[in-house]
Design an enzyme around this catalytic site. Structure first.
Site, PDB file in Angstrom:
ATOM      1  N   HIS A  10       0.846  -1.187   0.000  1.00 36.86           N
ATOM      2  CA  HIS A  10       0.000   0.000   0.000  1.00 36.86           C
ATOM      3  C   HIS A  10       0.884   1.240   0.000  1.00 36.86           C
ATOM      4  O   HIS A  10       1.979   1.231   0.583  1.00 36.86           O
ATOM      5  CB  HIS A  10      -0.873   0.046   1.255  1.00 36.86           C
ATOM      6  CG  HIS A  10      -2.172  -0.673   1.149  1.00 36.86           C
ATOM      7  ND1 HIS A  10      -2.827  -1.201   2.243  1.00 36.86           N
ATOM      8  CD2 HIS A  10      -2.977  -0.935   0.083  1.00 36.86           C
ATOM      9  CE1 HIS A  10      -3.952  -1.760   1.864  1.00 36.86           C
ATOM     10  NE2 HIS A  10      -4.068  -1.608   0.556  1.00 36.86           N
TER      11      HIS A  10
ATOM     12  N   CYS B 259      -2.443   2.888   9.183  1.00 34.12           N
ATOM     13  CA  CYS B 259      -3.473   1.939   8.766  1.00 34.12           C
ATOM     14  C   CYS B 259      -4.666   1.951   9.706  1.00 34.12           C
ATOM     15  O   CYS B 259      -5.803   1.705   9.300  1.00 34.12           O
ATOM     16  CB  CYS B 259      -2.899   0.523   8.684  1.00 34.12           C
ATOM     17  SG  CYS B 259      -1.798   0.248   7.288  1.00 34.12           S
TER      18      CYS B 259
END
Length: 275
Positions: free
Chosen positions: A174, A268
């Site tokens: 990511h 996150c």
């Protein structure tokens, strides 16, 4: 609320969405960090998460919550649940079926937090995992999760220019594991996580960016949260913390290693709700 420090950096009060890791576990492997054969200490994960939430509040930020649901062990990674810019939210469409059960709960919660409405995407995107606003632009990752067509979709829905960046190292699957937004005109990133074109684009957009070492990135040092002055990051990313001090930021190291077992870190677990 804004505040300044001796180095001239300004903190701005933020609004975050978080999800308690009540059901956190590693039952499958959809990234290189996950090992279903190693037991997870859920109580420790919850304690680390609670400490992070308390820190945000101590820094003057607002923390909204979404209710965790059984059977969705990765729901704690709230940043993957959407993208909110200018009060309008873009929902998510996860690449891996193991996480698709999170889509509807996050869409419903964002509908109550985003006054400009929520858009259900047609293309695979994983929220702030791969979309990071910087000032008036959005940096967008692709290569492992979000698809390029989602970048054009985000630009159209949110009315912001989107710059595509291709990731090449599966450990940094990511964008928010390989790049951290520090302020409206400054980022930090791991150059080796990107292809040549992305590195050239980042060098052009952010010539003063902090280049972070692989050692600091590997402990999720770049999966950090900045309010413009304070940078909450992995306590193990000591070199990055030193660089931040040199630039006038106040790094705050926290322990978040249990939740890192699922392939996620501080960022996150933190979805910013931008008015």
């Amino acid at each position: 609320m804004t505040s300044s420090c001796a180095g001239g950096r300004r903190a701005r009060a933020r609004r975050y969405l978080m999800c308690r890791p009540t059901y956190f576990d590693v039952r499958y492997a959809i990234n290189p960090w996950m090992d279903p054969h190693r037991p997870v200490d859920t109580a420790r994960a919850c304690a680390q998460w609670e400490a992070l939430r308390a820190l945000y509040r101590d820094l003057g930020h607002t923390v909204e919550l979404i209710e965790p649901l059984p059977g969705l062990p990765d729901m704690v990674y709230a940043a993957n649940g959407g993208l909110v810019v200018g009060g309008r939210a873009l929902g998510v469409l996860f690449r891996h079926p193991e996480r698709r059960g999170e889509q509807a709960p996050y869409l419903r919660r964002l509908a109550r937090l985003a006054p400009g409405g929520v858009y259900r995407p047609a293309f695979c995107n994983e929220g702030e995992g791969d979309f990071l606003p910087v000032g008036e632009m959005i940096l967008a990752g692709t290569g492992f999760r979000s698809e390029p067509a989602a970048h054009a979709e985000a630009a159209r829905v949110l009315g912001r220019p989107v710059h595509s960046l291709t990731l090449v190292d599966p450990r940094f699957y990511h964008l928010d594991t390989a790049l951290c937004v520090l302020d409206d005109d400054l980022v930090a990133y791991l150059p080796a996580a990107f292809d040549d074109a992305a590195r050239r684009r980042l060098a052009t957009l952010f010539p003063d960016a902090i280049r972070v070492s692989e050692a600091d990135a590997a402990v999720f040092g770049l999966n950090a949260v900045s309010d413009g002055r304070h940078v909450v990051l992995s306590a193990a990313a000591e070199g990055f913390a030193a660089d931040l001090r040199t630039r006038g930021f106040e790094p705050i190291g926290v322990e978040f290693d249990e939740l890192r077992r699922g392939g996620g870190g501080i960022k996150c677990a933190t979805l910013e709700i931008r008015a």
